[in-house]
Design an enzyme around this catalytic site. Structure first.
Site, short mmCIF file in Angstrom:
data_model
loop_
_atom_site.label_atom_id
_atom_site.label_comp_id
_atom_site.label_asym_id
_atom_site.label_seq_id
_atom_site.Cartn_x
_atom_site.Cartn_y
_atom_site.Cartn_z
N TRP A 83 36.64 86.41 56.27
CA TRP A 83 37.94 85.86 55.88
C TRP A 83 38.05 84.38 56.21
CZ3 TRP A 83 40.03 87.99 52.03
CH2 TRP A 83 39.98 89.37 51.85
N ASP A 140 45.47 83.15 60.64
CA ASP A 140 45.54 84.26 59.69
C ASP A 140 45.60 85.57 60.49
OD1 ASP A 140 45.14 86.26 57.87
OD2 ASP A 140 43.31 85.43 57.00
N LYS A 199 48.19 95.52 55.93
CA LYS A 199 47.34 96.02 57.01
C LYS A 199 48.23 96.68 58.08
CE LYS A 199 43.97 93.83 54.88
NZ LYS A 199 43.59 92.44 55.07
#
Ligand SMILES: *Cc1c(COP(=O)(O)O)cnc(C)c1O
Length: 359
Positions: A102, A171, A195
């Site tokens: 990511w 993030d 999530k």
């Protein structure tokens, strides 16, 4: 059909009681005569839902008053672009830490808008994070971006990077709400909801007021923090149903002791699962023990030829979505807030039994 234990990395398991409440309210909400999905986002009913969700999130995370909370669309991936577009503020570049899949995507996207200074990276081939001492920060950087939890590699920062005057941007997609964090240490926190917060379609951005300024020339209005903040996240139609459901998850968290209570449970779930993996030669986890994620636990079988059988038998036992990301191989168990401890125990029992049968 009864519910299974769903170890998906995202979209992921939601608390069953939240789903049941949403079910009970689905056709008609709170005497309004209609579903939340059918309401005007500017009407007083939805405004009350939206305001309550924000107030609950602020309370849960202890978000200081000088931060805006934005409820946006486009996923965490849109933030990879929105962050440089909005935070560069005339600066030429930004610092990034590269610790996994990511971060790499965030770096690639930022490179379209500014000079990226790679201020630190996981050592080649290692499942760990760079140490604070090794970071090479650029004093002129607009911000320092990092990924506290790498969802795919299962790597989590055991520390908050110190960036001095440079705003820290993080993030938090796969670890937000898993434990208390000191929001004031950050300039901007963002997370896709799917999530650990709610259904897909909602992206939460928590940003310090002073960082909101004029975006890069040509930035679409929809991508401007300033426009979105000014409009209370309602410059256009927001993702109303996802916002409502995230609000129910926030209420569920409050009813269950908030983030302090979550931290205790999450740490216990992760410790028990890692102990089961470490206690056997049949299973392995590649991550440096000092940086193991509480939320995403990748593990491999000593004999990868058994991977398919493992997944099949796990599914029969009601344990699903355990297939690991292809870049890591093996399995991955995502054990977010809504995964009950009984689910982790069931997985550990299954792993023990599987080893006995096939080891
Ligand atoms: C899932 C994930 C993303 C991507 O989220 P989208 O909402 O699908 O764009 C980004 N960063 C991290 C850490 C993630 O776990």
């Amino acid at each position: 059909m009864s519910r299974v234990y769903n170890f998906s990395a995202g979209p992921a398991v939601l608390p069953e009681s939240v789903l049941k409440r949403a079910q009970a309210e689905m056709v008609e909400w709170g005497g309004s005569g209609m579903s939340v999905m059918e309401m005007s986002h500017r009407g007083k009913e939805f405004m009350s839902i939206a305001e309550q969700a924000e107030a609950d999130l602020r309370e849960l995370m202890g978000i200081p008053g000088n931060y805006k909370v934005l409820f946006l669309q486009g996923g965490a991936s849109s933030q990879f672009a929105m962050i440089p577009m909005n935070l560069l503020q005339g600066k030429k570049g930004a610092d990034y830490l590269n610790t996994g899949s990511w971060s790499k995507k965030a770096i690639a996207e930022a490179g379209r808008y500014c000079a990226v200074n790679l201020a630190g990276a996981s050592p080649e081939g290692a499942f760990s994070v760079p140490s604070q001492d090794s970071l090479k920060l650029d004093r002129d950087a607009a911000y320092l971006h990092y990924t506290p939890n790498e969802t795919i590699q299962g790597i989590e920062f055991p520390y908050i990077p110190e960036s001095g005057e440079i705003p820290l941007v993080a993030d938090f997609s796969s670890t937000i709400l898993s434990r208390p964090i000191d929001v004031a240490r950050y300039g901007l926190i963002y997370a896709g909801a799917q999530k650990n917060m709610g259904p897909a379609g909602l992206t939460v951005v928590i940003v310090r007021d002073e960082l909101i300024g004029e975006p890069l020339a040509g930035t679409p209005t929809m991508f401007s923090y300033g426009s979105m903040a000014k409009a209370g996240s309602m410059y256009n139609t927001p993702p109303t149903y996802a916002w409502y459901l995230a609000g129910l998850v926030f209420q569920w968290l409050k009813e269950n002791g908030g983030l302090d209570a979550m931290a205790v449970i999450n740490e216990r779930k992760a410790e028990n699962l890692y102990a089961a993996i470490d206690g056997s030669d049949f299973y392995g986890n590649p991550v440096d023990p000092g940086c193991r994620s509480w939320m995403n636990v990748p593990f491999t079988l000593a004999d990868p030829a058994l991977d398919g059988v493992f997944l099949e038998e796990a599914k029969e036992a009601g344990l699903v979505s355990l297939k690991g990301h292809r870049s890591v191989g093996g399995m991955r168990a995502s054990i977010y807030n809504a995964m009950p401890e009984a689910g982790v125990e069931a997985l550990i029992d299954f792993m023990g039994g599987f080893e006995k049968r096939h080891g």
